[in-house]
Design an enzyme around this catalytic site. Structure first.
Site, PDB file in Angstrom:
ATOM      1  N   GLY A   1       0.826  -1.223   0.000  1.00 60.83           N
ATOM      2  CA  GLY A   1       0.000   0.000   0.000  1.00 60.83           C
ATOM      3  C   GLY A   1       0.849   1.257   0.000  1.00 60.83           C
TER       4      GLY A   1
ATOM      5  N   GLY B   1      -0.561   4.702  -0.909  1.00 62.40           N
ATOM      6  CA  GLY B   1      -1.600   5.278  -0.065  1.00 62.40           C
ATOM      7  C   GLY B   1      -1.009   6.303   0.898  1.00 62.40           C
ATOM      8  N   MET B   2      -1.889   6.970   1.635  1.00 64.08           N
ATOM      9  CA  MET B   2      -1.404   8.013   2.553  1.00 64.08           C
ATOM     10  C   MET B   2      -0.469   7.424   3.616  1.00 64.08           C
ATOM     11  SD  MET B   2      -3.424  10.813   4.846  1.00 64.08           S
ATOM     12  CE  MET B   2      -4.370   9.707   5.839  1.00 64.08           C
TER      13      MET B   2
ATOM     14  N   LEU C   1      -1.822  -2.696   9.960  1.00 63.09           N
ATOM     15  CA  LEU C   1      -2.450  -1.410  10.263  1.00 63.09           C
ATOM     16  C   LEU C   1      -3.958  -1.587  10.361  1.00 63.09           C
ATOM     17  CD1 LEU C   1      -0.910   1.546  10.068  1.00 63.09           C
ATOM     18  CD2 LEU C   1       0.376  -0.409   9.256  1.00 63.09           C
ATOM     19  N   GLY C   2      -4.519  -1.295  11.519  1.00 67.25           N
ATOM     20  CA  GLY C   2      -5.973  -1.388  11.691  1.00 67.25           C
ATOM     21  C   GLY C   2      -6.569  -0.001  11.757  1.00 67.25           C
ATOM     22  N   SER C   3      -7.575   0.158  12.606  1.00 72.36           N
ATOM     23  CA  SER C   3      -8.263   1.445  12.663  1.00 72.36           C
ATOM     24  C   SER C   3      -9.034   1.535  13.973  1.00 72.36           C
ATOM     25  CB  SER C   3      -9.221   1.518  11.482  1.00 72.36           C
ATOM     26  OG  SER C   3     -10.214   2.466  11.733  1.00 72.36           O
ATOM     27  N   SER C   4      -9.301   2.760  14.422  1.00 72.99           N
ATOM     28  CA  SER C   4     -10.029   2.925  15.688  1.00 72.99           C
ATOM     29  C   SER C   4     -11.486   2.470  15.577  1.00 72.99           C
ATOM     30  CB  SER C   4      -9.980   4.386  16.149  1.00 72.99           C
ATOM     31  OG  SER C   4     -10.550   5.209  15.163  1.00 72.99           O
ATOM     32  N   CYS C   5     -11.972   2.236  14.346  1.00 78.04           N
ATOM     33  CA  CYS C   5     -13.371   1.802  14.215  1.00 78.04           C
ATOM     34  C   CYS C   5     -13.575   0.365  14.697  1.00 78.04           C
ATOM     35  CB  CYS C   5     -13.851   1.957  12.780  1.00 78.04           C
ATOM     36  SG  CYS C   5     -13.064   0.790  11.672  1.00 78.04           S
TER      37      CYS C   5
ATOM     38  N   TYR D   1     -16.282  -3.146   7.551  1.00 76.05           N
ATOM     39  CA  TYR D   1     -14.865  -2.764   7.516  1.00 76.05           C
ATOM     40  C   TYR D   1     -14.206  -3.084   8.863  1.00 76.05           C
ATOM     41  CZ  TYR D   1     -10.851   0.433   7.096  1.00 76.05           C
ATOM     42  OH  TYR D   1      -9.591   0.978   7.045  1.00 76.05           O
TER      43      TYR D   1
ATOM     44  N   LYS E   1     -11.077  -5.554   9.929  1.00 72.45           N
ATOM     45  CA  LYS E   1      -9.887  -5.089  10.663  1.00 72.45           C
ATOM     46  C   LYS E   1      -9.672  -5.919  11.934  1.00 72.45           C
ATOM     47  CE  LYS E   1      -8.248  -2.016   8.019  1.00 72.45           C
ATOM     48  NZ  LYS E   1      -6.947  -2.253   7.427  1.00 72.45           N
TER      49      LYS E   1
ATOM     50  N   LEU F   1      -6.361   9.869  10.739  1.00 73.40           N
ATOM     51  CA  LEU F   1      -5.087  10.382  10.217  1.00 73.40           C
ATOM     52  C   LEU F   1      -5.343  11.435   9.150  1.00 73.40           C
ATOM     53  CD1 LEU F   1      -3.308   6.946   9.766  1.00 73.40           C
ATOM     54  CD2 LEU F   1      -3.083   8.522  11.693  1.00 73.40           C
TER      55      LEU F   1
ATOM     56  N   HIS G   1     -12.379  11.591   4.171  1.00 71.65           N
ATOM     57  CA  HIS G   1     -12.586  11.794   5.604  1.00 71.65           C
ATOM     58  C   HIS G   1     -12.758  13.294   5.878  1.00 71.65           C
ATOM     59  CE1 HIS G   1     -10.360   7.777   5.973  1.00 71.65           C
ATOM     60  NE2 HIS G   1     -11.568   7.567   6.425  1.00 71.65           N
TER      61      HIS G   1
ATOM     62  N   ARG H   1     -13.300  21.959   0.670  1.00 71.24           N
ATOM     63  CA  ARG H   1     -14.435  22.898   0.718  1.00 71.24           C
ATOM     64  C   ARG H   1     -13.970  24.325   1.038  1.00 71.24           C
ATOM     65  NH1 ARG H   1     -18.896  20.256   4.289  1.00 71.24           N
ATOM     66  NH2 ARG H   1     -18.095  18.354   3.363  1.00 71.24           N
TER      67      ARG H   1
ATOM     68  N   TRP I   1     -21.037  19.905   7.745  1.00 68.17           N
ATOM     69  CA  TRP I   1     -22.106  18.965   8.110  1.00 68.17           C
ATOM     70  C   TRP I   1     -22.163  18.750   9.623  1.00 68.17           C
ATOM     71  CZ3 TRP I   1     -23.018  14.216   4.456  1.00 68.17           C
ATOM     72  CH2 TRP I   1     -23.340  14.705   3.186  1.00 68.17           C
TER      73      TRP I   1
HETATM   74  N1  LIG Z   1      -6.587   7.388   6.670  1.00 68.08           N
HETATM   75  C1  LIG Z   1      -6.943   7.290   7.937  1.00 68.08           C
HETATM   76  O1  LIG Z   1      -7.454   8.233   8.558  1.00 68.08           O
HETATM   77  C2  LIG Z   1      -6.707   6.010   8.674  1.00 68.08           C
HETATM   78  C3  LIG Z   1      -7.073   5.982  10.006  1.00 68.08           C
HETATM   79  C4  LIG Z   1      -6.902   4.827  10.708  1.00 68.08           C
HETATM   80  C5  LIG Z   1      -6.371   3.717  10.075  1.00 68.08           C
HETATM   81  N2  LIG Z   1      -5.989   3.762   8.786  1.00 68.08           N
HETATM   82  C6  LIG Z   1      -5.479   2.531   8.184  1.00 68.08           C
HETATM   83  O2  LIG Z   1      -4.271   2.708   7.502  1.00 68.08           O
HETATM   84  C7  LIG Z   1      -4.219   1.826   6.380  1.00 68.08           C
HETATM   85  C8  LIG Z   1      -3.906   2.617   5.134  1.00 68.08           C
HETATM   86  O3  LIG Z   1      -4.850   3.669   4.982  1.00 68.08           O
HETATM   87  P1  LIG Z   1      -4.629   4.874   3.968  1.00 68.08           P
HETATM   88  O4  LIG Z   1      -5.367   6.020   4.515  1.00 68.08           O
HETATM   89  O5  LIG Z   1      -3.204   4.971   3.619  1.00 68.08           O
HETATM   90  O6  LIG Z   1      -5.456   4.340   2.707  1.00 68.08           O
HETATM   91  P2  LIG Z   1      -5.230   4.677   1.170  1.00 68.08           P
HETATM   92  O7  LIG Z   1      -4.617   6.018   1.020  1.00 68.08           O
HETATM   93  O8  LIG Z   1      -6.524   4.406   0.492  1.00 68.08           O
HETATM   94  O9  LIG Z   1      -4.147   3.603   0.730  1.00 68.08           O
HETATM   95  C9  LIG Z   1      -4.452   2.251   0.643  1.00 68.08           C
HETATM   96  C10 LIG Z   1      -3.533   1.645  -0.388  1.00 68.08           C
HETATM   97  O10 LIG Z   1      -3.846   0.254  -0.513  1.00 68.08           O
HETATM   98  C11 LIG Z   1      -3.853  -0.066  -1.900  1.00 68.08           C
HETATM   99  N3  LIG Z   1      -4.744  -1.176  -2.168  1.00 68.08           N
HETATM  100  C12 LIG Z   1      -6.060  -1.265  -1.925  1.00 68.08           C
HETATM  101  N4  LIG Z   1      -6.535  -2.437  -2.351  1.00 68.08           N
HETATM  102  C13 LIG Z   1      -5.478  -3.107  -2.891  1.00 68.08           C
HETATM  103  C14 LIG Z   1      -5.343  -4.370  -3.503  1.00 68.08           C
HETATM  104  N5  LIG Z   1      -6.387  -5.198  -3.670  1.00 68.08           N
HETATM  105  N6  LIG Z   1      -4.128  -4.732  -3.960  1.00 68.08           N
HETATM  106  C15 LIG Z   1      -3.058  -3.906  -3.838  1.00 68.08           C
HETATM  107  N7  LIG Z   1      -3.128  -2.705  -3.238  1.00 68.08           N
HETATM  108  C16 LIG Z   1      -4.333  -2.303  -2.778  1.00 68.08           C
HETATM  109  C17 LIG Z   1      -4.373   1.174  -2.579  1.00 68.08           C
HETATM  110  O11 LIG Z   1      -4.024   1.184  -3.931  1.00 68.08           O
HETATM  111  P3  LIG Z   1      -5.080   1.784  -5.010  1.00 68.08           P
HETATM  112  O12 LIG Z   1      -5.392   3.170  -4.535  1.00 68.08           O
HETATM  113  O13 LIG Z   1      -4.337   1.729  -6.298  1.00 68.08           O
HETATM  114  O14 LIG Z   1      -6.270   0.891  -4.935  1.00 68.08           O
HETATM  115  C18 LIG Z   1      -3.664   2.264  -1.772  1.00 68.08           C
HETATM  116  O15 LIG Z   1      -2.391   2.526  -2.296  1.00 68.08           O
HETATM  117  C19 LIG Z   1      -5.567   1.122   6.322  1.00 68.08           C
HETATM  118  O16 LIG Z   1      -5.453  -0.136   6.892  1.00 68.08           O
HETATM  119  C20 LIG Z   1      -6.455   1.976   7.173  1.00 68.08           C
HETATM  120  O17 LIG Z   1      -7.455   1.235   7.815  1.00 68.08           O
HETATM  121  C21 LIG Z   1      -6.150   4.900   8.046  1.00 68.08           C
END
Ligand SMILES: NC(=O)c1ccc[n+]([C@@H]2O[C@H](COP(=O)([O-])OP(=O)(O)OC[C@H]3O[C@@H](n4cnc5c(N)ncnc54)[C@H](OP(=O)(O)O)[C@@H]3O)[C@@H](O)[C@H]2O)c1
Length: 324
Positions: free
Chosen positions: A11, A14-15, A106-110, A137, A141, A171, A184, A192, A207
């Site tokens: 991943g 991703g962020m 990596l999980g999540s607070s949900c 979801y 997790k 995050l 989010h 906005r 909202w």
């Molecule tokens: N963002 C938050 O506020 C937050 C808060 C708590 C926990 N987390 C956790 O942190 C983790 C990462 O979150 P994030 O915010 O970084 O999400 P993100 O920006 O959506 O990144 C997720 C990444 O996973 C890749 N991915 C998804 N499905 C895939 C698949 N089938 N095969 C290969 N790659 C795949 C996506 O690629 P594509 O975009 O190309 O599909 C993307 O690069 C997650 O487990 C999330 O639950 C995030």
């Protein structure tokens, strides 16, 4: 762990995954491997197994997931539960079969119950009903945490596996998703406020009542916590967790109202108009704050405060829209 050992960050576009790659590079790890979604679909068991057998990484950061806001979770529950269960099962099992000793999930607070006592401690897991909108979801997790724990319980003595989990709070930061339906609260409000500023709008509608309280962590702090937890020595990690409650919360330990967040963003973005709250829209839970004392006692603390983090995030948003 040596700086030249092979580390797979799942991943990485991703962020969170991109922040983990930045943090590993800052710490001089030299051998980081990545695959894009189109190069390796992590829901495909055969592809994942072949990848692990070929590459044989030493460590894995599992930051790939299907992620989205309330709208997406509520409208695509099947995709959220199926894809996340598949990604975790495939990656964790293939990691084990190919000899990976260390993995961070990596999980999540949900994962915590809707009515969990605040601040939410790790022990609140599975103590009540989940928030229905993101239950699928959250169940995926929770399964990820339990996969890690089960592999540890069955294979830590025989195969030396040590699979850990971290549960981030909300995050924000560079690389966030600004999609109008799927984002989010922070990226949605950045977009906005920015659009209202450049279009000289008189007000921005937020909202809900603005009263619910949330906790926000800058993503580079999350990445630093992830590398920290991955590299804690096993004895220390085991002393602070137990085999059936092994996950670690990662937050900043304080929350703020959505109203206060909106005011801070208005200032950071330089929007001169008014903020109006649309109380006909749902508020969600009144408060969501994690207890991160387990991690603080282990020696990690966040470094970036909200105003600084939002400023860095807005700069990154501007760079992105200018390069489009
Ligand atoms: N963002 C938050 O506020 C937050 C808060 C708590 C926990 N987390 C956790 O942190 C983790 C990462 O979150 P994030 O915010 O970084 O999400 P993100 O920006 O959506 O990144 C997720 C990444 O996973 C890749 N991915 C998804 N499905 C895939 C698949 N089938 N095969 C290969 N790659 C795949 C996506 O690629 P594509 O975009 O190309 O599909 C993307 O690069 C997650 O487990 C999330 O639950 C995030």
């Amino acid at each position: 762990m040596s700086k030249s050992d092979k580390i797979y960050v799942a991943g990485h576009r991703g962020m969170v995954g991109s922040a983990i790659v930045r943090e590993l590079k800052n710490q001089n790890y030299e051998n980081i491997i990545t695959r894009t979604h189109s190069e390796l679909d992590l829901t495909n068991q055969q592809q994942v197994q072949e990848f692990f057998y070929q590459e044989k990484p030493s460590q894995v950061y599992l930051a790939a997931a299907k992620v989205g806001g309330i709208f997406a979770n509520d409208n695509y529950p099947a995709e959220f539960i199926y894809q996340n269960l598949m990604i975790e099962s495939n990656v964790i099992h293939a990691a084990f079969k190919s000899g990976v000793k260390k993995l961070l999930f990596l999980g999540s607070s949900c994962i915590y119950p809707k009515l969990a006592n605040q601040p939410m401690r790790e022990e609140a897991l599975l103590s009540g009903y989940l928030e229905p909108t993101n239950e699928p979801y959250a169940i995926a997790k929770i399964a990820g945490i339990k996969l890690c724990e089960s592999y540890n319980r069955q294979y830590s003595d025989s195969h030396d596996v040590d699979y850990r989990s971290v549960m981030p709070t909300n995050l924000y930061g560079p690389g966030d998703n600004y999609h109008p339906e799927n984002s989010h609260v922070i990226p949605a409000l950045i977009r906005r406020f920015h659009e209202a500023k450049i279009n000289n709008k008189e007000k921005v509608i937020v909202w809900g009542t603005g009263k619910p309280k949330r906790e926000f962590l800058f993503v580079d702090d999350m990445a630093s916590a992830s590398v920290y937890v991955m590299n804690l020595n096993k004895e220390t990690y085991d002393q602070s967790t137990n085999e059936m409650c092994s996950h670690i919360n990662v937050g900043i330990g304080k929350d703020m109202s959505i109203g206060e967040l909106a005011k801070t963003l208005k200032k950071v973005i330089g929007f001169g108009g008014e903020i109006e709250f649309d109380s006909s829209k749902p508020d969600g839970s009144p408060r969501k704050l994690m207890d991160s004392s387990r991690l603080n006692i282990l020696g990690w603390n966040p470094r970036v405060d909200l105003e600084r983090g939002l400023t860095l995030t807005y700069e990154n948003y501007l760079q992105n829209i200018m390069s489009q």
